[in-house]
Design a protein around this motif. Sequence first.
Motif, PDB file in Angstrom:
ATOM      1  N   THR A   1       6.314 -10.448   4.156  1.00  0.00           N
ATOM      2  CA  THR A   1       7.359 -10.833   3.199  1.00  0.00           C
ATOM      3  C   THR A   1       6.915 -12.004   2.326  1.00  0.00           C
ATOM      4  N   GLN A   2       6.114 -12.892   2.866  1.00  0.00           N
ATOM      5  CA  GLN A   2       5.604 -14.014   2.078  1.00  0.00           C
ATOM      6  C   GLN A   2       4.734 -13.490   0.928  1.00  0.00           C
ATOM      7  N   HIS A   3       3.858 -12.538   1.220  1.00  0.00           N
ATOM      8  CA  HIS A   3       2.998 -11.972   0.176  1.00  0.00           C
ATOM      9  C   HIS A   3       3.793 -11.161  -0.837  1.00  0.00           C
ATOM     10  N   LEU A   4       4.806 -10.431  -0.383  1.00  0.00           N
ATOM     11  CA  LEU A   4       5.633  -9.662  -1.310  1.00  0.00           C
ATOM     12  C   LEU A   4       6.396 -10.597  -2.248  1.00  0.00           C
TER      13      LEU A   4
ATOM     14  N   ILE B   1       8.339  -9.243  -5.634  1.00  0.00           N
ATOM     15  CA  ILE B   1       8.877  -7.968  -5.170  1.00  0.00           C
ATOM     16  C   ILE B   1      10.135  -8.207  -4.347  1.00  0.00           C
ATOM     17  N   ASN B   2      11.168  -7.407  -4.605  1.00  0.00           N
ATOM     18  CA  ASN B   2      12.413  -7.486  -3.855  1.00  0.00           C
ATOM     19  C   ASN B   2      12.405  -6.439  -2.741  1.00  0.00           C
ATOM     20  N   ILE B   3      12.831  -6.833  -1.550  1.00  0.00           N
ATOM     21  CA  ILE B   3      12.930  -5.909  -0.426  1.00  0.00           C
ATOM     22  C   ILE B   3      14.346  -5.350  -0.410  1.00  0.00           C
ATOM     23  N   ALA B   4      14.467  -4.053  -0.688  1.00  0.00           N
ATOM     24  CA  ALA B   4      15.769  -3.404  -0.732  1.00  0.00           C
ATOM     25  C   ALA B   4      16.215  -2.999   0.671  1.00  0.00           C
ATOM     26  N   LYS B   5      15.265  -2.667   1.521  1.00  0.00           N
ATOM     27  CA  LYS B   5      15.593  -2.227   2.871  1.00  0.00           C
ATOM     28  C   LYS B   5      14.394  -2.475   3.773  1.00  0.00           C
TER      29      LYS B   5
ATOM     30  N   GLU C   1       8.925  -0.508   8.027  1.00  0.00           N
ATOM     31  CA  GLU C   1       9.089   0.340   6.849  1.00  0.00           C
ATOM     32  C   GLU C   1       9.941  -0.411   5.829  1.00  0.00           C
ATOM     33  N   PHE C   2       9.360  -0.687   4.698  1.00  0.00           N
ATOM     34  CA  PHE C   2      10.018  -1.421   3.628  1.00  0.00           C
ATOM     35  C   PHE C   2      10.331  -0.476   2.475  1.00  0.00           C
TER      36      PHE C   2
END
Length: 169
Positions: A105-108, A113-117, A136-137
């Motif tokens: 998540t740090q790299h995203l 980048i937004n994590i939707a799920k 699974e993202f």
Amino acid sequence: MMKQLIVTIIGKDKPGLVEQLSDTVYLHHANWVSSSLSQLGGQFAGIIQMEVANKHFVSLRQALTDIEALQIHIVEDHTQTATPYVAQQLTVTGNDRCGIVKEVTQHLTQLGINIAKLKTETHSAPNWGYPIFVAEFQLHTPTEINQHMIQQQLEQLADDLTIDIETLS
């Protein structure tokens, strides 16, 4: 006028909770739009998106908070027009260890980048002797970020992680 609501719930798991929730939503003239509900560690937890006419909002809110078995939090969704994005599926698999979700998540986030799920699980790997972690993202990626950029960023994490990315249609 309709209100868009996001309702989070948690409580000790038992049969009939989803029926009680759906009855409450229906009886107070609300529409159950989308949800993700799970049993985790003996607890029932989830999030529900619903819409309700302004005139029924107060009675719906009261009825939901009156469900004794559940802790309920209601937030009105005031989302404005969305920024354009590309929907992508990212799967990260590796030997289970602390920090995988934090590192990914740090790299995203660094890429905007937004994590939707996010769905994670750990399971035993036959013949390996140690647990395997799978995350699974579902990503909402800015249009200027491509799969190669994400792959390159995440491959810096560790040699024991497998990264798989696909663009969703």
